[in-house]
Scaffold this active site. Structure first.
Site, mmCIF file in Angstrom:
data_model
loop_
_atom_site.group_PDB
_atom_site.id
_atom_site.type_symbol
_atom_site.label_atom_id
_atom_site.label_comp_id
_atom_site.label_asym_id
_atom_site.label_seq_id
_atom_site.Cartn_x
_atom_site.Cartn_y
_atom_site.Cartn_z
ATOM 1 C CG HIS A 125 -1.439 1.316 1.202
ATOM 2 N ND1 HIS A 125 -1.360 2.145 2.180
ATOM 3 C CD2 HIS A 125 -2.902 1.601 0.754
ATOM 4 C CE1 HIS A 125 -2.138 3.199 2.214
ATOM 5 N NE2 HIS A 125 -3.053 2.999 1.188
ATOM 6 C CG HIS A 171 -0.738 9.792 0.957
ATOM 7 N ND1 HIS A 171 -0.841 9.691 2.068
ATOM 8 C CD2 HIS A 171 -1.897 9.118 0.279
ATOM 9 C CE1 HIS A 171 -1.977 9.061 2.485
ATOM 10 N NE2 HIS A 171 -2.696 8.776 1.378
#
Length: 605
Positions: A125, A171
């Site tokens: 992830h 991110h």
């Protein structure tokens, strides 16, 4: 062993001791050496077949073991003069050798010709992050590390750069620094098949405009060339197999769309509306029994929790904590860059509205669905069999909830027991959850693909499917005996565990798996010994041995502070070799120590 200062007033002296071969080792040697002081290769072969359950061993292999042990004990020159034989100490060293007597099968042995949906796939992830989810650096280094460990699914979040003319990986809506997409792609190409020849899947979280999507397509094609696999048709009726995709790169993402700017951004001072998730390894109190309680999702506690939250599972909407808005609608596809859209092998989709609708598989095509860990828990409470039925043909990806900004992880077993192929964990979030994943993917030669048990692939009579909440009868009993541990004196400083004396080691042994199988047991503490000899046996009844992991941890008892960590490992029960075996231990990050290991015995009944 040396001297230890005690209260700064006087010195305690401890003599070095070496653990003698356990009684079972002596017994085995005496039986198969037929009462003689030495064991021949032919006698060793009998031991391998009858005690260790190795029916395919040969005399040549037994001779190789004898030769290697004598070489390790600096007696290799004697082989040329005398017939190769083993003394008791040689036999003991062989059993305690991680190189020659490992507990797990080392080769790929499962059928690799089934569709991808029939396999668990080693999944990361936010694979580019070096630390937390809020303000750490993005880099290709953690991608390289993951691929070298055997991870097969790499996730990249794509965003326009500051000039809107190139693509960064970072991110979104956080303070994480970017890394260029092309750097990540080149690293993936270089390291994709270092650990495994089976396909690498790149999951893309796309926040790009159509012109940048076209640029991504150009980058991907130029970087991977013939390594890139993509379907000839937009409609995929069945996923290809790992075998036919060997040494191939495939893409998985939602249908392309315009970059969304509607979500709130985190302020420069790092403030966020989301609460912080505590680190997973704050204390050693987070034991495997806590995993067991988490899995009791069908019981009274879970029902009460749903009532308190005012949430019925049929009303759970697809609010995505991770920003993965996999909305599959026609308007999105109209904005797609055609070159980019055609490269997607595993199409991700998520319908608007109730999540239960996502489990209604389309008979005309297969797809990938993404759920957060919270969404999985809520759906599993009353729709567990629907999840299993969906994953028989379609792909299911589970990802950490958005509040895990420290890169902590969740228990992956809930996803695995429901057939989820891509249970994604933060590879930098070291702790027990990640240890479970490391252990799980040691199966099938560590190739990153593990065939799901038949009960998760095939329907039962009358069209029924496996119910993860069903309590099943005991299918197998695993007996585990932990004899002795060694190697800490070589891998740690003398005063690492205790400044006043040698360490006081104890071991914890247990099972992680379906709720009925989860348990943790403990040996006694052996005081003042670098080479503790426990000789303790445990029995573990298993209802679903196919999903069971043997968890092992060693700690050093400290009366005045938190116990010190001394090593850990997780081993898939289905891959364990019976007999007396060497079990190397790993550090907190899952990296194997050079010397620290246990001697254990495994018996199945």
């Amino acid at each position: 062993m040396g001297n230890y200062k005690y209260c700064c007033c006087f010195t305690r002296r401890f003599t070095s001791s070496k653990a003698d071969p356990p009684d079972d080792v002596r017994e085995a040697f005496e039986v198969y050496a037929e009462g003689n002081a030495v064991m021949s290769p032919e006698q060793l072969l009998l031991f391998l077949g009858k005690w260790q359950g190795d029916d395919v061993a040969t005399v040549a292999e037994a001779e190789r073991i004898v030769d290697r042990i004598r070489e390790m004990r600096h007696r290799h020159h004697l082989v040329k003069i005398f017939r190769p034989i083993l003394w008791l100490d040689d036999f003991y060293q062989y059993l305690f050798s991680g190189e020659l007597n490992h507990a797990l099968r080392s080769e790929v042995h499962q059928d690799m010709t089934a569709p991808l949906s029939h396999y668990y796939i080693y999944t990361g992830h936010n694979s580019y992050l070096t630390g937390n989810q809020l303000n750490s650096d993005s880099s290709d280094v953690p991608i390289i590390d993951a691929l070298q460990r055997g991870v097969r699914v790499i996730e990249l979040d794509l965003w326009p750069n500051s000039k809107k003319d190139d693509i960064d990986v970072l991110h979104g809506w956080t303070l994480t620094t970017p890394v260029s997409l092309i750097k990540c792609l080149r690293s993936i190409k270089e390291y994709a098949f270092k650990a495994s020849p089976y396909p690498v899947i790149i999951t893309l979280e796309d926040h790009l405009t159509s012109d940048l999507q076209a640029k991504v397509a150009e980058m991907v094609i130029q970087t991977f060339g013939d390594m890139l696999y993509y379907p000839e048709s937009e409609t995929v009726m069945e996923f290809p197999s790992p075998e036919c995709l060997k040494r191939k790169i495939i893409l998985s993402t939602k249908p392309p769309r315009e970059c969304l700017e509607s979500k709130s951004q985190i302020t420069k001072d790092g403030g966020s509306q989301k609460r912080m998730e505590p680190a997973e390894e704050d204390s050693w109190g987070n034991e495997v029994t806590d995993f067991k309680s988490e899995l009791k999702y069908g019981g009274k506690e879970n029902s009460q929790k749903q009532d308190d939250e005012g949430s019925n599972v049929d009303e759970v909407r697809n609010d995505d904590d991770d920003g993965n808005d996999d909305d599959d609608d026609s308007k999105v596809q109209q904005n797609a860059a055609p070159e980019y859209k055609n490269l997607i092998t595993i199409k991700a989709g998520k319908p608007k509205g109730h999540l239960i609708h996502a489990l209604q598989a389309d008979t005309g095509k297969v797809k990938r669905l993404s759920l957060s860990e919270q969404q999985l828990e809520k759906l599993a409470a009353s729709h567990g069999t629907d999840i299993v039925r969906f994953t028989q043909k379609n792909m299911l990806r589970i990802y950490p909830k958005g509040t895990r900004v420290t890169s902590s992880n969740y228990n992956p077993l809930l996803g695995w027991m429901h057939g989820a192929q891509m249970v994604a964990l933060n590879m930098q979030g070291y702790g027990r959850s990640l240890w479970l994943m490391h252990g799980f993917y040691r199966a099938n030669g560590g190739c990153g693909y593990i065939k799901k048990p038949d009960f998760l692939i095939k329907s039962e009579p009358y069209g029924e499917v496996f119910d993860p909440k069903r309590i099943l009868p005991v299918k197998k009993i695993l007996k585990v005996k932990i004899y002795v541990g060694d190697g800490w004196f070589m891998d740690f400083k003398r005063t690492y565990f205790d400044k006043c004396s040698p360490p006081d080691f104890y071991a914890r042994v247990g099972i992680a798996g379906v709720p009925a199988d989860c348990i943790m047991k403990e040996t006694s503490t052996i005081e003042d010994e670098w080479t503790p000899a426990w000789s303790k046996e445990f029995a573990f009844p298993l209802t679903v041995p196919e999903l069971a992991l043997l968890r092992i941890e060693v700690h050093e008892y400290d009366i005045s502070a938190k116990d010190d960590f001394g090593g850990q490992t997780c081993l898939p029960v289905s891959e364990l070799k019976p007999g007396i075996r060497c079990v190397p231990l790993c550090n907190r990050k899952g990296i194997q120590y050079k010397s620290v290991r246990l001697l254990m015995e495994f018996i199945f009944t």
